[in-house]
Write a protein that holds these residues in place. Structure first.
Motif, short mmCIF file in Angstrom:
data_model
loop_
_atom_site.label_atom_id
_atom_site.label_comp_id
_atom_site.label_asym_id
_atom_site.label_seq_id
_atom_site.Cartn_x
_atom_site.Cartn_y
_atom_site.Cartn_z
N UNK A 14 0.82 -1.21 0.00
CA UNK A 14 0.00 0.00 0.00
C UNK A 14 0.85 1.26 0.00
N UNK A 15 2.01 1.20 0.59
CA UNK A 15 2.94 2.34 0.56
C UNK A 15 3.40 2.60 -0.88
N UNK A 16 3.71 1.53 -1.60
CA UNK A 16 4.11 1.68 -3.00
C UNK A 16 2.95 2.22 -3.85
N UNK A 17 1.75 1.73 -3.57
CA UNK A 17 0.58 2.21 -4.30
C UNK A 17 0.34 3.70 -4.02
N UNK A 18 0.49 4.11 -2.78
CA UNK A 18 0.33 5.52 -2.43
C UNK A 18 1.34 6.38 -3.18
N UNK A 19 2.57 5.94 -3.21
CA UNK A 19 3.61 6.67 -3.93
C UNK A 19 3.28 6.79 -5.42
N UNK A 20 2.83 5.68 -6.01
CA UNK A 20 2.48 5.68 -7.43
C UNK A 20 1.32 6.64 -7.70
N UNK A 22 0.35 9.24 -5.90
CA UNK A 22 0.78 10.62 -5.68
C UNK A 22 1.58 11.13 -6.87
N UNK A 23 2.42 10.28 -7.41
CA UNK A 23 3.23 10.67 -8.57
C UNK A 23 2.36 10.92 -9.80
N UNK A 24 1.35 10.08 -9.98
CA UNK A 24 0.50 10.18 -11.17
C UNK A 24 -0.61 11.21 -11.06
N UNK A 25 -1.11 11.46 -9.84
CA UNK A 25 -2.29 12.31 -9.68
C UNK A 25 -2.05 13.57 -8.86
N UNK A 30 -8.15 12.94 -4.58
CA UNK A 30 -8.92 12.12 -3.66
C UNK A 30 -8.45 10.67 -3.61
N UNK A 31 -7.95 10.16 -4.72
CA UNK A 31 -7.43 8.78 -4.73
C UNK A 31 -6.24 8.65 -3.79
#
Length: 62
Positions: A14-20, A22-25, A30-31
């Motif tokens: 989930x940490x990696x998903x959050x980073x991804x 944040x980088x993309x959006x 809100x995501x």
């Protein structure tokens, strides 16, 4: 409740998903906020498990 190793693995994914996200959006999307909340809850779950196992049968003072 999950085992600590399983929770730690979920936290890392989930940490990696959050980073991804944040980088993309961007940080204000809100995501990103929702993913941050998911990650916070996983961290809280891990801490509750560790605190409970650390205390054993003792009750907290406060």
């Amino acid at each position: 409740m999950s085992e600590p190793k399983q929770i730690k693995d979920k936290i890392e994914r989930n940490r990696h998903e959050l980073s991804r996200l944040a980088e993309n959006h961007g940080m204000q999307d809100n995501k990103v906020l929702r993913q941050s909340m998911v990650l916070d809850e996983l961290i809280n779950e891990y801490n509750r498990f560790k605190y409970k196992s650390h205390l054993g049968n003792r009750q907290p003072i406060a």
